[in-house]
Design an enzyme around this catalytic site. Structure first.
Site, PDB file in Angstrom:
ATOM      1  CG  ASP A  10      -1.068 -34.871   1.479  1.00 26.77           C
ATOM      2  OD1 ASP A  10      -1.159 -34.256   0.401  1.00 26.77           O
ATOM      3  OD2 ASP A  10      -2.042 -35.408   2.029  1.00 26.77           O
ATOM      4  CE  LYS A  86      -4.011 -35.036  -0.814  1.00 30.12           C
ATOM      5  NZ  LYS A  86      -4.562 -35.259   0.498  1.00 30.12           N
ATOM      6  CB  CYS A 119      -3.543 -38.618   2.052  1.00 32.47           C
ATOM      7  SG  CYS A 119      -4.460 -37.324   2.946  1.00 32.47           S
TER       8      CYS A 119
END
Length: 183
Positions: A10, A86, A119
């Site tokens: 990310d 995701k 995450c």
């Protein structure tokens, strides 16, 4: 053939200054992630970019199709590098990540990216539960200020708390320079 994969989680535009969900020290984390990425490319480690989208027009950040959901240019993928989409904090949940790693004989993961308290934590714990040997490069990860029960928690404390929780049980937690020296 390598048994190690660098997982960039990310590192997307919304987390940087001017984005919709700015993280503390994201530029420094991305710079360190870029250094590790460059090293992984030179050594032939597998490279996997994880890109998060929150499938809702009301999402506070990472809206599908938005510029903020794009991977930041500092760590942009090149041809041959996996990019996995995701929709949840755990990069393994409902994605092809585990199958992709298994098909390449990967047993060691190096995690960098964001957010430390979401995450990175979820992905590191899931990876360890799946049997991977996990390394988290803490200064190539970034966190955000948090609040709980009317207590404001600065990003640096959030980051330290989550890194300490991962260290030893779920992962080896190291810094960028030490990681590169060990390789």
């Amino acid at each position: 053939m390598t048994d190690t994969a660098l997982i960039l989680v990310d590192i997307q535009k919304d987390y940087f200054d001017g984005g919709r969900w700015t993280l503390s020290k994201m530029d420094q984390a991305a710079d360190n992630a870029a250094t590790i990425l460059d090293h992984a490319r030179k050594t032939g480690d597998m490279i996997v970019h994880i890109r998060h989208e929150i499938p809702s027009d009301a999402a506070p950040f990472f809206r599908p199709g938005s510029e903020g959901a794009e991977i930041h240019p500092k760590v942009a993928p090149i041809d041959g590098e996996e990019v996995i989409l995701k929709h949840k904090p755990n990069s393994f949940l409902n994605t092809r990540l585990h199958d992709t790693l298994a098909s390449h004989g990967i047993s060691n993961l190096v995690l960098v990216g964001a957010m430390s308290q979401m995450c990175i934590d979820a992905t590191a714990r899931a990876a360890a539960d799946l049997g991977y040997k996990v390394t988290v490069v803490h200064d190539a990860c970034a966190a955000r200020d948090a609040e709980f029960d009317e207590v404001a928690v600065p990003a640096a404390i959030v980051h330290a708390a989550f890194m300490s929780g991962l260290s030893g049980t779920y992962a080896t937690v190291t810094d960028c320079a030490s990681h590169l020296e060990a390789k």
